[in-house]
Design an enzyme around this catalytic site. Structure first.
Site, PDB file in Angstrom:
ATOM      1  N   CYS A  51     -22.832  51.374   3.700  1.00 43.68           N
ATOM      2  CA  CYS A  51     -22.958  50.646   4.965  1.00 43.68           C
ATOM      3  C   CYS A  51     -23.385  51.559   6.107  1.00 43.68           C
ATOM      4  O   CYS A  51     -23.916  51.096   7.117  1.00 43.68           O
ATOM      5  CB  CYS A  51     -21.653  49.941   5.319  1.00 43.68           C
ATOM      6  SG  CYS A  51     -20.242  51.042   5.549  1.00 43.68           S
ATOM      7  N   SER A 110     -19.300  61.499   7.535  1.00 42.03           N
ATOM      8  CA  SER A 110     -19.019  60.068   7.541  1.00 42.03           C
ATOM      9  C   SER A 110     -18.753  59.566   8.951  1.00 42.03           C
ATOM     10  O   SER A 110     -18.363  60.339   9.843  1.00 42.03           O
ATOM     11  CB  SER A 110     -17.792  59.756   6.671  1.00 42.03           C
ATOM     12  OG  SER A 110     -18.034  60.093   5.323  1.00 42.03           O
ATOM     13  N   GLN A 117     -13.669  56.978   0.556  1.00 40.12           N
ATOM     14  CA  GLN A 117     -14.561  56.166  -0.259  1.00 40.12           C
ATOM     15  C   GLN A 117     -15.833  56.894  -0.674  1.00 40.12           C
ATOM     16  O   GLN A 117     -16.404  56.607  -1.715  1.00 40.12           O
ATOM     17  CB  GLN A 117     -14.957  54.895   0.502  1.00 40.12           C
ATOM     18  CG  GLN A 117     -13.891  53.821   0.512  1.00 40.12           C
ATOM     19  CD  GLN A 117     -14.391  52.595   1.257  1.00 40.12           C
ATOM     20  OE1 GLN A 117     -14.388  52.556   2.470  1.00 40.12           O
ATOM     21  NE2 GLN A 117     -14.843  51.617   0.524  1.00 40.12           N
ATOM     22  N   GLN A 121     -18.433  56.568  -3.995  1.00 35.59           N
ATOM     23  CA  GLN A 121     -19.795  56.051  -3.822  1.00 35.59           C
ATOM     24  C   GLN A 121     -20.829  57.049  -4.334  1.00 35.59           C
ATOM     25  O   GLN A 121     -21.823  56.666  -4.965  1.00 35.59           O
ATOM     26  CB  GLN A 121     -20.034  55.740  -2.340  1.00 35.59           C
ATOM     27  CG  GLN A 121     -19.212  54.563  -1.843  1.00 35.59           C
ATOM     28  CD  GLN A 121     -19.184  54.463  -0.319  1.00 35.59           C
ATOM     29  OE1 GLN A 121     -19.359  55.456   0.394  1.00 35.59           O
ATOM     30  NE2 GLN A 121     -18.963  53.258   0.201  1.00 35.59           N
ATOM     31  N   GLY A 192     -15.902  43.935  -3.812  1.00 32.55           N
ATOM     32  CA  GLY A 192     -16.115  45.361  -4.012  1.00 32.55           C
ATOM     33  C   GLY A 192     -14.954  46.184  -3.500  1.00 32.55           C
ATOM     34  O   GLY A 192     -13.907  45.649  -3.101  1.00 32.55           O
TER      35      GLY A 192
END
Length: 411
Positions: A51, A110, A117, A121, A192
């Site tokens: 995202c 990030s 996360q 990923q 998800g």
């Protein structure tokens, strides 16, 4: 061989740009990697699409040609002018590319510093690339070092001691806007990892969220694990007018919540769209507040400030691991030469022992012992030489050493 990263993130690109560059499913990801490796100058590649970022990491024989190839490919997909893509992108090569990869894996780049996360990923992106033969030893070496680096960052700092994610920040934003949320009705769309985190955080805050997903079985399986209710996806158009809180994070290419679905309600609604591309259309309704990924920056910036000291320590780790990685890469280039030196010496020694036996200088029954003596003598003689070669590759130009070595071997 060179390493190259082309990066579009929340730091250099708007949400609108990132959603045009997103690869939300395996089919689009497969198409991208196929086109990437179709270039003669790109030999291995992987793509990380979340995202907050879309990054291409590859090994290539020519950085300039590979960069041009990647921008043309992204332009064809997004229809964003190449000059705008070039103006926005962060481009890293060789040492910069590896350091950036290590920083990303350690969650230092990030939106939420220290979020947990990103490692998962990255592993998923790498696994997809390796399983479909888009990458091999060169990318694998970098990923293995990146994961070791991230593990050390977690071990020696407190940067991830209180795991935070975009999903948890969205919950914080909801509480900031509403106050007490435990009496609100909440709907979570998607099945998800992001949706799992949202459901768990809502449950910790006293809510009983309802889950929905386009694939009903996946929603049922996840709901069974999380102990929450499931809503049939076909009822979404009416459900959005019943819930005060909606959190959505799917891989849809087009918005799943459209303006035409919205009805006027007598209560305030708060919708959190954590998907890229966006799940919710732009909606003008005084009783609906829509928060997208980039709207969460105020809470995120506070998080970054709180973790500033830890981040500095973590960057020291990534810098050290970057140096170690390139020392390792240098050592790989000298190992074949050392092996070749041993092989050539042993071959010559065996040839001499065979000649001595053939001419009767040594009895044939001693052939095995003679060869063993020759092998041990050569290993002892070459041990110090090979040790010095390995040591010097860490301090000097490996290319020059290799050229000198080949000259001495007559190659």
């Amino acid at each position: 061989m060179h390493y190259l990263t082309i990066s579009f993130t929340h730091k250099n690109s708007t949400l609108e740009i990132r959603e045009k560059l997103a690869y939300p499913d395996n089919e689009s990801l497969n198409g991208c990697l196929t086109k990437l490796t179709s270039s003669d100058v790109v030999n291995e590649s992987m793509l990380l699409s979340t995202c907050n970022r879309m990054e291409i990491f590859c090994s290539c024989s020519n950085v300039l040609s590979a960069t041009e190839h990647i921008f043309k490919m992204l332009h064809t997909r997004s229809q964003i002018p190449i000059d705008e893509l070039e103006g926005r992108a962060d481009i890293y090569e060789d040492q910069g590319a590896i350091h950036h990869l290590f920083a990303v894996t350690s969650s230092l780049d990030s939106m939420v510093v220290g979020e947990t996360q990103i490692v998962g990923q990255l592993k998923e992106a790498y696994s997809f690339a390796i399983e479909h033969n888009y990458c091999g030893k060169k990318v694998t070496r970098a990923i293995e070092y990146a994961l070791k680096c991230a593990a050390e960052v977690r071990n020696i700092t407190d940067i991830s001691s209180k795991p935070v994610s975009v999903a948890s920040v969205a919950i914080s934003k909801a509480k900031q806007e509403i106050g007490n949320i435990d009496s609100k009705k909440a709907l979570v769309i998607g099945a998800g990892e992001m949706s799992v985190i949202i459901v768990k955080h809502l449950q910790k805050n006293g809510l009983q969220p309802v889950l929905t997903n386009r694939t009903h079985k996946k929603a049922l399986d996840l709901a069974d694990e999380l102990e929450c209710e499931v809503l049939e996806f076909e009822k979404l158009s009416s459900a959005i007018n019943e819930y005060e809180l909606i959190f959505t994070s799917t891989g849809a290419y087009e918005p799943i919540i459209q303006n035409s679905m919205v009805e006027d309600c007598n209560f305030q609604r708060y919708w959190f769209d954590i998907a890229v591309p966006r799940d919710i259309e732009d909606i003008s309704n005084k009783k609906i507040s829509i928060f997208r990924v980039d709207d969460l920056k105020s809470i995120i910036e506070t998080n970054i400030n709180m973790r500033e000291d830890e981040a500095r320590a973590a960057f020291a780790v990534t810098g050290r691991y970057t140096m170690q990685f390139f020392e390792y890469i240098k050592s790989l280039s000298i190992e074949p030469l050392i092996k070749e030196l041993y092989v050539k010496a042993l071959k010559d020694a065996q040839a001499e022992s065979s000649r001595a036996i053939k001419n009767g200088y040594i009895p044939r029954e001693y052939e095995e012992q003679v060869n063993k003596l020759a092998n041990q003598s050569i290993k002892r003689f070459l041990h110090d030489i090979s040790t010095q070669l390995r040591k010097n590759t860490k301090q000097n130009d490996t290319q020059s050493i290799s050229e000198a070595f080949n000259f001495l071997l007559g190659e």
